[in-house]
Design an enzyme around this catalytic site. Sequence first.
Site, PDB file in Angstrom:
ATOM      1  N   ASN A  34     -17.740   6.685  -9.004  1.00  0.00           N
ATOM      2  CA  ASN A  34     -17.117   6.196 -10.360  1.00  0.00           C
ATOM      3  C   ASN A  34     -17.799   7.211 -11.517  1.00  0.00           C
ATOM      4  O   ASN A  34     -17.508   7.054 -12.653  1.00  0.00           O
ATOM      5  CB  ASN A  34     -16.992   4.789 -10.713  1.00  0.00           C
ATOM      6  N   ASN A  37     -23.192   6.563 -12.861  1.00  0.00           N
ATOM      7  CA  ASN A  37     -24.747   6.967 -12.902  1.00  0.00           C
ATOM      8  C   ASN A  37     -25.023   8.299 -12.188  1.00  0.00           C
ATOM      9  O   ASN A  37     -25.950   8.690 -11.699  1.00  0.00           O
ATOM     10  CB  ASN A  37     -25.725   5.978 -12.329  1.00  0.00           C
ATOM     11  N   ASP A  60     -13.780   3.574  -8.118  1.00  0.00           N
ATOM     12  CA  ASP A  60     -14.458   2.516  -8.018  1.00  0.00           C
ATOM     13  C   ASP A  60     -14.460   1.855  -6.420  1.00  0.00           C
ATOM     14  O   ASP A  60     -13.252   1.455  -6.122  1.00  0.00           O
ATOM     15  CB  ASP A  60     -14.250   1.389  -9.093  1.00  0.00           C
ATOM     16  N   SER A 126     -32.960  -1.327   1.359  1.00  0.00           N
ATOM     17  CA  SER A 126     -34.208  -0.701   0.621  1.00  0.00           C
ATOM     18  C   SER A 126     -35.311  -1.591   1.202  1.00  0.00           C
ATOM     19  O   SER A 126     -35.073  -2.531   1.547  1.00  0.00           O
ATOM     20  CB  SER A 126     -33.790  -1.350  -1.032  1.00  0.00           C
ATOM     21  N   ALA A 127     -36.496  -0.892   0.868  1.00  0.00           N
ATOM     22  CA  ALA A 127     -37.926  -1.617   1.092  1.00  0.00           C
ATOM     23  C   ALA A 127     -37.876  -2.764   0.539  1.00  0.00           C
ATOM     24  O   ALA A 127     -38.652  -3.833   0.765  1.00  0.00           O
ATOM     25  CB  ALA A 127     -38.784  -0.832   1.023  1.00  0.00           C
ATOM     26  N   TYR A 152     -31.540  -7.322  -8.204  1.00  0.00           N
ATOM     27  CA  TYR A 152     -30.951  -6.183  -7.452  1.00  0.00           C
ATOM     28  C   TYR A 152     -31.475  -6.118  -5.907  1.00  0.00           C
ATOM     29  O   TYR A 152     -30.754  -5.965  -5.255  1.00  0.00           O
ATOM     30  CB  TYR A 152     -31.757  -4.954  -7.943  1.00  0.00           C
ATOM     31  N   LYS A 156     -29.351  -6.282  -2.392  1.00  0.00           N
ATOM     32  CA  LYS A 156     -29.570  -5.815  -1.089  1.00  0.00           C
ATOM     33  C   LYS A 156     -29.543  -6.669   0.460  1.00  0.00           C
ATOM     34  O   LYS A 156     -29.125  -6.325   1.105  1.00  0.00           O
ATOM     35  CB  LYS A 156     -30.676  -4.858  -1.126  1.00  0.00           C
ATOM     36  N   LEU A 208     -41.790   6.655 -10.969  1.00  0.00           N
ATOM     37  CA  LEU A 208     -43.077   7.440 -11.410  1.00  0.00           C
ATOM     38  C   LEU A 208     -42.743   9.111 -11.319  1.00  0.00           C
ATOM     39  O   LEU A 208     -43.227   9.701 -12.543  1.00  0.00           O
ATOM     40  CB  LEU A 208     -44.053   7.267 -10.171  1.00  0.00           C
ATOM     41  N   GLY A 304     -44.712  -7.395 -11.406  1.00  0.00           N
ATOM     42  CA  GLY A 304     -43.905  -7.409 -10.048  1.00  0.00           C
ATOM     43  C   GLY A 304     -44.316  -6.155  -9.273  1.00  0.00           C
ATOM     44  O   GLY A 304     -43.907  -6.323  -8.263  1.00  0.00           O
ATOM     45  N   ASP A 305     -45.161  -5.401  -9.579  1.00  0.00           N
ATOM     46  CA  ASP A 305     -45.657  -4.242  -8.789  1.00  0.00           C
ATOM     47  C   ASP A 305     -46.755  -4.816  -7.693  1.00  0.00           C
ATOM     48  O   ASP A 305     -47.687  -5.620  -8.022  1.00  0.00           O
ATOM     49  CB  ASP A 305     -46.510  -3.150  -9.581  1.00  0.00           C
TER      50      ASP A 305
HETATM   51  P1  NAD Z   1     -27.796   6.709  -7.761  1.00  0.00           P
HETATM   52  O1  NAD Z   1     -27.562   5.842  -9.093  1.00  0.00           O
HETATM   53  O2  NAD Z   1     -28.198   8.119  -8.138  1.00  0.00           O
HETATM   54  O3  NAD Z   1     -26.475   6.562  -6.880  1.00  0.00           O
HETATM   55  C1  NAD Z   1     -25.387   5.775  -6.809  1.00  0.00           C
HETATM   56  C2  NAD Z   1     -24.222   6.340  -7.052  1.00  0.00           C
HETATM   57  O4  NAD Z   1     -23.237   5.260  -7.009  1.00  0.00           O
HETATM   58  C3  NAD Z   1     -24.105   6.690  -8.565  1.00  0.00           C
HETATM   59  O5  NAD Z   1     -23.274   8.087  -8.317  1.00  0.00           O
HETATM   60  C4  NAD Z   1     -22.952   5.973  -9.166  1.00  0.00           C
HETATM   61  O6  NAD Z   1     -22.262   6.546 -10.069  1.00  0.00           O
HETATM   62  C5  NAD Z   1     -22.237   5.483  -7.995  1.00  0.00           C
HETATM   63  N1  NAD Z   1     -21.595   4.030  -8.116  1.00  0.00           N
HETATM   64  C6  NAD Z   1     -22.138   2.933  -8.368  1.00  0.00           C
HETATM   65  N2  NAD Z   1     -21.422   1.833  -8.269  1.00  0.00           N
HETATM   66  C7  NAD Z   1     -20.282   2.426  -7.825  1.00  0.00           C
HETATM   67  C8  NAD Z   1     -18.878   1.982  -7.505  1.00  0.00           C
HETATM   68  N3  NAD Z   1     -18.619   0.615  -7.959  1.00  0.00           N
HETATM   69  N4  NAD Z   1     -18.095   2.658  -6.888  1.00  0.00           N
HETATM   70  C9  NAD Z   1     -18.438   3.827  -7.004  1.00  0.00           C
HETATM   71  N5  NAD Z   1     -19.446   4.674  -7.366  1.00  0.00           N
HETATM   72  C10 NAD Z   1     -20.477   3.697  -7.784  1.00  0.00           C
HETATM   73  O7  NAD Z   1     -28.866   6.028  -7.000  1.00  0.00           O
HETATM   74  P2  NAD Z   1     -29.336   6.612  -5.813  1.00  0.00           P
HETATM   75  O8  NAD Z   1     -31.286   6.731  -6.109  1.00  0.00           O
HETATM   76  O9  NAD Z   1     -28.920   7.793  -5.214  1.00  0.00           O
HETATM   77  O10 NAD Z   1     -29.409   5.128  -4.653  1.00  0.00           O
HETATM   78  C11 NAD Z   1     -28.343   5.486  -3.805  1.00  0.00           C
HETATM   79  C12 NAD Z   1     -28.659   4.031  -2.880  1.00  0.00           C
HETATM   80  O11 NAD Z   1     -29.816   4.034  -2.348  1.00  0.00           O
HETATM   81  C13 NAD Z   1     -28.385   2.804  -3.810  1.00  0.00           C
HETATM   82  O12 NAD Z   1     -27.448   1.749  -3.210  1.00  0.00           O
HETATM   83  C14 NAD Z   1     -29.743   2.112  -4.207  1.00  0.00           C
HETATM   84  O13 NAD Z   1     -29.550   0.953  -4.453  1.00  0.00           O
HETATM   85  C15 NAD Z   1     -30.347   2.663  -2.760  1.00  0.00           C
HETATM   86  N6  NAD Z   1     -31.673   2.616  -2.831  1.00  0.00           N
HETATM   87  C16 NAD Z   1     -32.116   3.783  -3.721  1.00  0.00           C
HETATM   88  C17 NAD Z   1     -33.859   3.668  -3.790  1.00  0.00           C
HETATM   89  C18 NAD Z   1     -34.313   4.706  -4.956  1.00  0.00           C
HETATM   90  O14 NAD Z   1     -35.402   4.684  -5.038  1.00  0.00           O
HETATM   91  N7  NAD Z   1     -33.583   5.656  -5.716  1.00  0.00           N
HETATM   92  C19 NAD Z   1     -34.627   3.173  -2.955  1.00  0.00           C
HETATM   93  C20 NAD Z   1     -33.919   2.381  -2.068  1.00  0.00           C
HETATM   94  C21 NAD Z   1     -32.437   2.165  -2.111  1.00  0.00           C
HETATM   95  N1  UFG Z   2     -45.853   3.719 -12.102  1.00  0.00           N
HETATM   96  C1  UFG Z   2     -46.698   4.277 -12.897  1.00  0.00           C
HETATM   97  N2  UFG Z   2     -46.028   4.638 -14.273  1.00  0.00           N
HETATM   98  C2  UFG Z   2     -44.776   4.747 -14.256  1.00  0.00           C
HETATM   99  C3  UFG Z   2     -43.875   4.373 -13.221  1.00  0.00           C
HETATM  100  C4  UFG Z   2     -44.626   3.911 -12.207  1.00  0.00           C
HETATM  101  O1  UFG Z   2     -47.785   3.906 -13.018  1.00  0.00           O
HETATM  102  O2  UFG Z   2     -44.375   5.423 -15.354  1.00  0.00           O
HETATM  103  C5  UFG Z   2     -46.382   3.305 -10.823  1.00  0.00           C
HETATM  104  C6  UFG Z   2     -45.927   1.937 -10.524  1.00  0.00           C
HETATM  105  O3  UFG Z   2     -46.775   1.102 -11.012  1.00  0.00           O
HETATM  106  C7  UFG Z   2     -46.085   1.913  -8.959  1.00  0.00           C
HETATM  107  C8  UFG Z   2     -45.675   3.584  -8.637  1.00  0.00           C
HETATM  108  O4  UFG Z   2     -45.823   4.129  -9.864  1.00  0.00           O
HETATM  109  O5  UFG Z   2     -47.388   1.644  -8.468  1.00  0.00           O
HETATM  110  C9  UFG Z   2     -44.234   3.523  -8.141  1.00  0.00           C
HETATM  111  O6  UFG Z   2     -43.425   3.104  -9.064  1.00  0.00           O
HETATM  112  P1  UFG Z   2     -41.904   3.404  -9.036  1.00  0.00           P
HETATM  113  O7  UFG Z   2     -41.220   2.573 -10.326  1.00  0.00           O
HETATM  114  O8  UFG Z   2     -41.547   4.749  -8.995  1.00  0.00           O
HETATM  115  O9  UFG Z   2     -41.328   2.790  -7.663  1.00  0.00           O
HETATM  116  P2  UFG Z   2     -41.622   1.307  -7.255  1.00  0.00           P
HETATM  117  O10 UFG Z   2     -42.207   1.223  -5.758  1.00  0.00           O
HETATM  118  O11 UFG Z   2     -41.968   0.426  -8.166  1.00  0.00           O
HETATM  119  O12 UFG Z   2     -39.920   0.833  -6.572  1.00  0.00           O
HETATM  120  C10 UFG Z   2     -39.299   1.573  -5.926  1.00  0.00           C
HETATM  121  C11 UFG Z   2     -37.719   1.790  -6.288  1.00  0.00           C
HETATM  122  C12 UFG Z   2     -36.875   0.397  -6.400  1.00  0.00           C
HETATM  123  C13 UFG Z   2     -37.336  -0.595  -5.255  1.00  0.00           C
HETATM  124  C14 UFG Z   2     -38.965  -0.560  -5.147  1.00  0.00           C
HETATM  125  C15 UFG Z   2     -39.032  -1.257  -3.609  1.00  0.00           C
HETATM  126  O13 UFG Z   2     -37.507   2.326  -7.406  1.00  0.00           O
HETATM  127  O14 UFG Z   2     -35.606   0.383  -6.577  1.00  0.00           O
HETATM  128  O15 UFG Z   2     -39.123   0.922  -4.693  1.00  0.00           O
HETATM  129  O16 UFG Z   2     -38.274  -0.533  -2.499  1.00  0.00           O
HETATM  130  F1  UFG Z   2     -36.925  -1.721  -5.385  1.00  0.00           F
END
Ligand code: NAD
Ligand code: UFG
Length: 348
Positions: A34, A37, A60, A126-127, A152, A156, A208, A304-305
């Site tokens: 959709n 993002n 969607d 996700s982890a 969030y 998951k 990060l 939360g970290d």
């Molecule tokens: P992203 O936001 O770049 O991609 C998600 C896509 O889904 C976007 O393009 C958004 O427009 C689309 N979208 C959202 N809701 C929708 C809906 N209802 N219908 C149609 N499209 C929709 O995110 P990403 O980083 O590519 O993550 C992809 C998936 O992996 C997500 O489910 C996310 O939760 C999961 N994930 C991401 C991370 C990360 O750190 N990036 C870590 C663990 C899990």
């Molecule tokens: N960090 C900084 N400065 C920043 C951003 C992050 O020091 O500006 C540090 C954080 O404290 C952490 C590390 O960089 O120690 C990684 O942080 P991220 O935000 O990049 O990633 P997280 O591990 O916090 O989170 C990721 C995903 C979440 C998911 C989580 C657990 O973004 O969606 O892993 O799977 F929930």
Amino acid sequence: MAKTILVTGGAGYIGSHTVVELLEAKYNVVVIDNLYNSSIGAIQAIKNITGKDLIFYKGDCADSDFVKSVFAKNSIDAVIHFAGYKAVGESVEKPLFYYGNNLGSTVTLLEVMKEFSCTKFVFSSSATVYLDPKDVKYNETTTQTNRPFSPYGSTKLVQEYILEDVAKGSEFEKVDGLQVVSLRYFNPIGAHFSGDLGEDPNGIPNNLAPYITQVAVGKLKELQIFGDDYKTPDGTCLRDYIHVVDLAKGHLSGLEYIFAKKGKFFDPINLGTGAPVSVFQVVESFVKAVGRPIPYKVVGRRSGDLPEFYADPEKAKKVLGWQTKLDLDKMTADSWHWQKRHPNGFES
Ligand code: NAD
Ligand code: UFG
């Protein structure tokens, strides 16, 4: 005949990289997104990189009539479901928005898949579903002793419960049962080697790697490092960073596993390197990639970290025959290559 894969969220960061790998492996690809993002620019970039075409529908996943129309027009062999909202902080502010979209999309997709006898599902987990507070190396049998720390994360975990329950139940039985691989990603970073596909976050990045590249390109002043007083070797948090191209390839391994296996199942599998890396190590690696210092200051811990968070990747090796190939320096070099070529993401 080439199989057709429906990729939801295929214009997003991980989805778009996975679509590239699917097309290069000669799958037919149908994308639903959709664009909440993401940008249509990602779809064009995929076509430019691969020289191949795909079918894109803007719509969607929680809209049942729309999803049915996509299944009616295409013979879908399997679904890779990336679509969902993913910002941890925003989910605390807007839990209903997150539960509605993330759970609504998965339930709707499953209902339509049942109607069209499609039984193969790869899920973006996700982890964050691991919440054992012992800060150990996580493997897939780690039990849930606590609830995820954000709505969030809960979406998951609940989506995994839904998928597991539906796989165990009888609703898909007339067509061999539902087959699910739930891929639990650790910290994806990096970009496509071309430099023309990468992460394009809205507003100020929370994560990060995109924060650092935006500092390096001059869009942000300096990185704030959230705490250097953890009980880790250099005091900063340890994470399991994984190159998005390795991660994308993990989805192809998940698909092949599903296509080869009979009967109904729900299989959660970690996708990570197993190697813990500190925030300072990530910064150092970016300094090498960029060729100049990254301005930073150490500030207080972010709520939360966890101090340490990394995968036990053995199950993926054993079950999928998949493991990561690309190291931290490749991840940061590719993140920087993308940011430098596209300082304003897909707008530039
Ligand atoms: P992203 O936001 O770049 O991609 C998600 C896509 O889904 C976007 O393009 C958004 O427009 C689309 N979208 C959202 N809701 C929708 C809906 N209802 N219908 C149609 N499209 C929709 O995110 P990403 O980083 O590519 O993550 C992809 C998936 O992996 C997500 O489910 C996310 O939760 C999961 N994930 C991401 C991370 C990360 O750190 N990036 C870590 C663990 C899990
Ligand atoms: N960090 C900084 N400065 C920043 C951003 C992050 O020091 O500006 C540090 C954080 O404290 C952490 C590390 O960089 O120690 C990684 O942080 P991220 O935000 O990049 O990633 P997280 O591990 O916090 O989170 C990721 C995903 C979440 C998911 C989580 C657990 O973004 O969606 O892993 O799977 F929930």
